[in-house]
Design a protein around this motif. Sequence first.
Motif, mmCIF file in Angstrom:
data_model
loop_
_atom_site.group_PDB
_atom_site.id
_atom_site.type_symbol
_atom_site.label_atom_id
_atom_site.label_comp_id
_atom_site.label_asym_id
_atom_site.label_seq_id
_atom_site.Cartn_x
_atom_site.Cartn_y
_atom_site.Cartn_z
ATOM 1 N N TYR A 1 0.846 -1.194 0.000
ATOM 2 C CA TYR A 1 0.000 0.000 0.000
ATOM 3 C C TYR A 1 0.876 1.237 0.000
ATOM 4 O O TYR A 1 1.791 1.369 0.819
ATOM 5 C CB TYR A 1 -0.917 0.004 1.222
ATOM 6 N N ASP A 2 0.575 2.166 -0.928
ATOM 7 C CA ASP A 2 1.339 3.416 -1.036
ATOM 8 C C ASP A 2 0.363 4.579 -0.986
ATOM 9 O O ASP A 2 -0.290 4.909 -1.981
ATOM 10 C CB ASP A 2 2.122 3.431 -2.348
ATOM 11 N N SER A 3 0.258 5.210 0.174
ATOM 12 C CA SER A 3 -0.730 6.282 0.330
ATOM 13 C C SER A 3 -0.408 7.476 -0.574
ATOM 14 O O SER A 3 -1.321 8.149 -1.059
ATOM 15 C CB SER A 3 -0.791 6.727 1.792
ATOM 16 N N VAL A 4 0.875 7.731 -0.802
ATOM 17 C CA VAL A 4 1.262 8.871 -1.647
ATOM 18 C C VAL A 4 0.718 8.702 -3.060
ATOM 19 O O VAL A 4 0.305 9.667 -3.714
ATOM 20 C CB VAL A 4 2.793 9.046 -1.658
ATOM 21 N N GLY A 5 0.683 7.457 -3.532
ATOM 22 C CA GLY A 5 0.120 7.173 -4.855
ATOM 23 C C GLY A 5 -1.340 7.592 -4.937
ATOM 24 O O GLY A 5 -1.765 8.205 -5.939
ATOM 25 N N TYR A 6 -2.128 7.300 -3.906
ATOM 26 C CA TYR A 6 -3.540 7.695 -3.897
ATOM 27 C C TYR A 6 -3.668 9.209 -3.830
ATOM 28 O O TYR A 6 -4.563 9.798 -4.455
ATOM 29 C CB TYR A 6 -4.264 7.042 -2.717
ATOM 30 N N TYR A 7 -2.780 9.833 -3.117
ATOM 31 C CA TYR A 7 -2.772 11.282 -3.008
ATOM 32 C C TYR A 7 -2.572 11.919 -4.381
ATOM 33 O O TYR A 7 -3.254 12.880 -4.748
ATOM 34 C CB TYR A 7 -1.660 11.700 -2.041
ATOM 35 N N HIS A 8 -1.653 11.365 -5.170
ATOM 36 C CA HIS A 8 -1.353 11.951 -6.490
ATOM 37 C C HIS A 8 -2.395 11.590 -7.544
ATOM 38 O O HIS A 8 -2.619 12.365 -8.482
ATOM 39 C CB HIS A 8 0.032 11.508 -6.961
ATOM 40 N N LEU A 9 -3.033 10.464 -7.412
ATOM 41 C CA LEU A 9 -3.945 9.990 -8.455
ATOM 42 C C LEU A 9 -5.367 10.516 -8.308
ATOM 43 O O LEU A 9 -6.136 10.502 -9.272
ATOM 44 C CB LEU A 9 -3.977 8.450 -8.462
ATOM 45 N N ASP A 10 -5.765 10.952 -7.129
ATOM 46 C CA ASP A 10 -7.142 11.387 -6.900
ATOM 47 C C ASP A 10 -7.131 12.860 -6.502
ATOM 48 O O ASP A 10 -6.716 13.211 -5.393
ATOM 49 C CB ASP A 10 -7.786 10.530 -5.802
ATOM 50 N N ARG A 11 -7.619 13.712 -7.408
ATOM 51 C CA ARG A 11 -7.583 15.153 -7.156
ATOM 52 C C ARG A 11 -8.353 15.526 -5.885
ATOM 53 O O ARG A 11 -7.966 16.434 -5.141
ATOM 54 C CB ARG A 11 -8.174 15.900 -8.351
ATOM 55 N N ARG A 12 -9.441 14.818 -5.627
ATOM 56 C CA ARG A 12 -10.255 15.112 -4.439
ATOM 57 C C ARG A 12 -9.435 14.915 -3.163
ATOM 58 O O ARG A 12 -9.464 15.742 -2.241
ATOM 59 C CB ARG A 12 -11.485 14.208 -4.405
ATOM 60 N N ILE A 13 -8.702 13.805 -3.126
ATOM 61 C CA ILE A 13 -7.857 13.520 -1.962
ATOM 62 C C ILE A 13 -6.770 14.573 -1.821
ATOM 63 O O ILE A 13 -6.528 15.115 -0.735
ATOM 64 C CB ILE A 13 -7.237 12.107 -2.078
ATOM 65 N N GLN A 14 -6.108 14.876 -2.938
ATOM 66 C CA GLN A 14 -5.002 15.844 -2.906
ATOM 67 C C GLN A 14 -5.485 17.190 -2.392
ATOM 68 O O GLN A 14 -4.837 17.823 -1.538
ATOM 69 C CB GLN A 14 -4.403 15.992 -4.306
ATOM 70 N N GLN A 15 -6.646 17.615 -2.872
ATOM 71 C CA GLN A 15 -7.180 18.903 -2.456
ATOM 72 C C GLN A 15 -7.460 18.938 -0.958
ATOM 73 O O GLN A 15 -7.051 19.876 -0.250
ATOM 74 C CB GLN A 15 -8.463 19.199 -3.240
ATOM 75 N N VAL A 16 -8.125 17.913 -0.463
ATOM 76 C CA VAL A 16 -8.500 17.874 0.953
ATOM 77 C C VAL A 16 -7.260 17.757 1.844
ATOM 78 O O VAL A 16 -7.138 18.460 2.859
ATOM 79 C CB VAL A 16 -9.480 16.710 1.223
ATOM 80 N N VAL A 17 -6.329 16.879 1.478
ATOM 81 C CA VAL A 17 -5.123 16.689 2.291
ATOM 82 C C VAL A 17 -4.284 17.966 2.300
ATOM 83 O O VAL A 17 -3.769 18.376 3.351
ATOM 84 C CB VAL A 17 -4.309 15.475 1.778
ATOM 85 N N ASP A 18 -4.164 18.625 1.152
ATOM 86 C CA ASP A 18 -3.409 19.881 1.102
ATOM 87 C C ASP A 18 -4.042 20.953 1.983
ATOM 88 O O ASP A 18 -3.337 21.776 2.584
ATOM 89 C CB ASP A 18 -3.331 20.394 -0.342
ATOM 90 N N GLN A 19 -5.368 20.943 2.052
ATOM 91 C CA GLN A 19 -6.057 21.963 2.858
ATOM 92 C C GLN A 19 -5.732 21.847 4.350
ATOM 93 O O GLN A 19 -5.950 22.796 5.107
ATOM 94 C CB GLN A 19 -7.568 21.870 2.628
ATOM 95 N N LEU A 20 -5.184 20.723 4.748
ATOM 96 C CA LEU A 20 -4.776 20.567 6.145
ATOM 97 C C LEU A 20 -3.593 21.464 6.485
ATOM 98 O O LEU A 20 -3.409 21.825 7.658
ATOM 99 C CB LEU A 20 -4.412 19.103 6.431
ATOM 100 N N VAL A 21 -2.793 21.816 5.466
ATOM 101 C CA VAL A 21 -1.538 22.530 5.755
ATOM 102 C C VAL A 21 -1.301 23.770 4.904
ATOM 103 O O VAL A 21 -0.297 24.462 5.097
ATOM 104 C CB VAL A 21 -0.325 21.567 5.581
ATOM 105 N N ASN A 22 -2.198 24.092 3.953
ATOM 106 C CA ASN A 22 -1.880 25.184 3.012
ATOM 107 C C ASN A 22 -2.527 26.515 3.359
ATOM 108 O O ASN A 22 -2.598 27.422 2.520
ATOM 109 C CB ASN A 22 -2.257 24.775 1.574
ATOM 110 N N GLY A 23 -3.017 26.633 4.599
ATOM 111 C CA GLY A 23 -3.618 27.900 5.011
ATOM 112 C C GLY A 23 -5.074 28.037 4.629
ATOM 113 O O GLY A 23 -5.652 29.134 4.760
ATOM 114 N N PHE A 24 -5.692 26.982 4.159
ATOM 115 C CA PHE A 24 -7.101 27.017 3.770
ATOM 116 C C PHE A 24 -7.978 27.474 4.938
ATOM 117 O O PHE A 24 -8.942 28.197 4.760
ATOM 118 C CB PHE A 24 -7.530 25.625 3.280
#
Length: 798
Positions: free
Chosen positions: A693-716
Amino acid sequence: MFSNKEMFKAAFIKRVEMLCGKSFSESTARDHYQTLGQMIREFVSNDWIATNERYLATKAKQVYYLSIEYLLGKLLRQNLINLGVEEMIAEGLHELGIDLGDLEELEPDAGLGNGGLGRLAACFLDSLASTNLPGHGHGIRYKHGLFEQKIVDGYQVELPEQWLRSGNVWEIRKADLAVRIPFWGKVEAKMENGRLVFHHSHAETVTAVPYDMPVVGFESDTVNTLRLWNAEPAQFPLDTDILKYKRRTEAISEFLYPDDTHDEGKILRLKQQYFLVSASLQSIIRAYKKQHGSLKELHQHVCIHINDTHPVLAIPELMRILLDEAKFDWDEAWHITTNTISYTNHTTLSEALEKWPVHIFKPLLPRIYMIVEEINERFCKELWEETPGEWERIGKLAIISDGFVKMAHLAIVGSFSVNGVARLHTEILKEREMKPFFQLYPEKFNNKTNGIAYRRWLLKANPELSSLITETIGSSWTHSAHDLIHLLDYQNDSGFLDQLAKVKSANKQRLAEIIGRQTGIAVDTSAIFDVQVKRLHAYKRQLLNVMHIMHLYNRMKEDSGFNMTPRVFIFAAKASPGYYYAKKIIKLINTVAQTVNNDPLVGDKLKVIFLENYRVSLAENIFPAADVSEQISTASKEASGTGNMKFMINGALTVGTLDGANVEIHELVGDENIFLFGLTAEEVLHYYKHGGYDSVGYYHLDRRIQQVVDQLVNGFFPGVHNEFEPIFDSLLEENDQYFVLKDFASYTDIQRKIGDAFTDRLKWQKMSLVNIAHAGYFSSDRTIKEYAKDIWDIHPII
């Protein structure tokens, strides 16, 4: 309680004036609560005495249930329901200008438990009494319980739980039955009558004083006992600081689960555990000897059940009593012990399988450590004789190894029964977590799927639904939960389904009023009430839920054409004071709530609610109002769950993984009446064993995941700096241990299906009815009867 309402009213007025020393017209609501509670307790005393006399007269085998926690909830109305006088008392009080509900509000939730473990213990006591089985509970009378939770600026703040501020009307102090518990000191060996005898000397002694509470069965003459132990100073040692000794002593029964990050906390927890088992066993043995004399046949008349690993020291403590006090030889003492004690395992999490450092255990409990050491040596010798030379196997199975005493190992070796709490959980224990022990002792392992005290969660928590069920199928279900199955005859009855919908709507309105009072937020009761209430833990995946909410919010902000069925997401949970990560999840939920609830673009389409200080009385308002029950733990991690059962019996539909008792819910209601998603337990265990299992792969492949995970740290989230980096890191840097990203797409898909299904109200009500009808299987009456027949060998005494 009284033959008629008028007699009750006259007796109540007189009792108020006698107890309070003032006229009835001057008495307060607190006076009324205390008076009613005392009248109920006195009324059940006759049955309480008679129950114990029946047990003595029949010499019936009895079970003693040892648990570190009991999550009882409020007892006033429940006792009235069980006695069959709720309506009469409520009417009588009303005619005196008193509202029973107002009196109930004055009763604190007993601060004796926290989560599913404690609530299960409370349900089991209820069912033991309601099925006329001879069984009693033993626990600790915590002064402050766990903590009272406040949410301040989105953060959990812990305050002492002051539940005993006005006393506990249900308890009776039994100072004459107090016992002494020794800590520290040293063990001296002497030859007496040709045998080596051990004495624990120079100990710091604590007094354990019992407080007994009656456990009233439903429409039954049986009243069993919950005995709670309070730690008090014994004789003050001459060579120590008296105030320090007093504080150390009283700390033992002050808080549930003290923070054990450091050695001081570990010592206190271990003290609590020995305090509970030593006091309980001394009490049990004293009562047994009074009736039976010799302890030679103890196991034929007594079963001591340990609820998880916290009371495992009951095994060496019983050995100590048999060896040092009753003067049995080792083999006979071991035979009695291992045929008296049974054990329930409640977890598949290796970090939750308790182990205690030897450097703490040995000096604190010197005689108990000697006995554990001897048990370990004899056990390892047996393993060696079975498979000579397999040091690695012996090391893995040993009770003492790598500087730790392993409590689950001791529990399995020293008991005659080991049970899991759901079929999947038991299979995981047998095939993975405890496989080597299962191979050693296959006859010990068995399953007992958990159940709930369903009368509390229907008759007390949801009286309108209870009345509707009784009007429709009769009242037999209140004694036999299986009879709820007759509701299936009405799944095409539009009139009944309409009534079911009205009951749910009224319950949602009541919860909406509580939400408004507590949070100031108005919620739309026609929206889906989507609820996740339980202990806050990473494996329960409140994070997956809140990430999905963030995704919905993003869709609403980005796509003006996006349409969703309105939702109110409701959370309630306490995080352990030392559980840093869980506290971050609480802060995240509240931060998301602050953002969503104040965005005019969202309106009533989406609301997020966190209700503080989750407890039984709050749960009794939440479960009846829920449309959707979130049971979304990482498959293989939740032993059973019982919230899933309480939601089910109140007509909520489960969205969940095939984990714990969800598996059995699915089998009962079928694919079409549950919303399943995500990895199976088998798939999760395969990933743990083989990787891949590679969580980073899911992060890069699914825009929805990337957006939500980034919002944890990007000042959203404005004003939040670096707050959620630990969550971000857990998902990517630490490869997402609980497969949140892996299951995200599947979870999002099933949530969309839930929204679509809710719009067909008639179909939704049919699904709800099917869940209620099948929920009878999850009665704790059924579970207790299985324990009684298969493990404890006890029988109803009427």
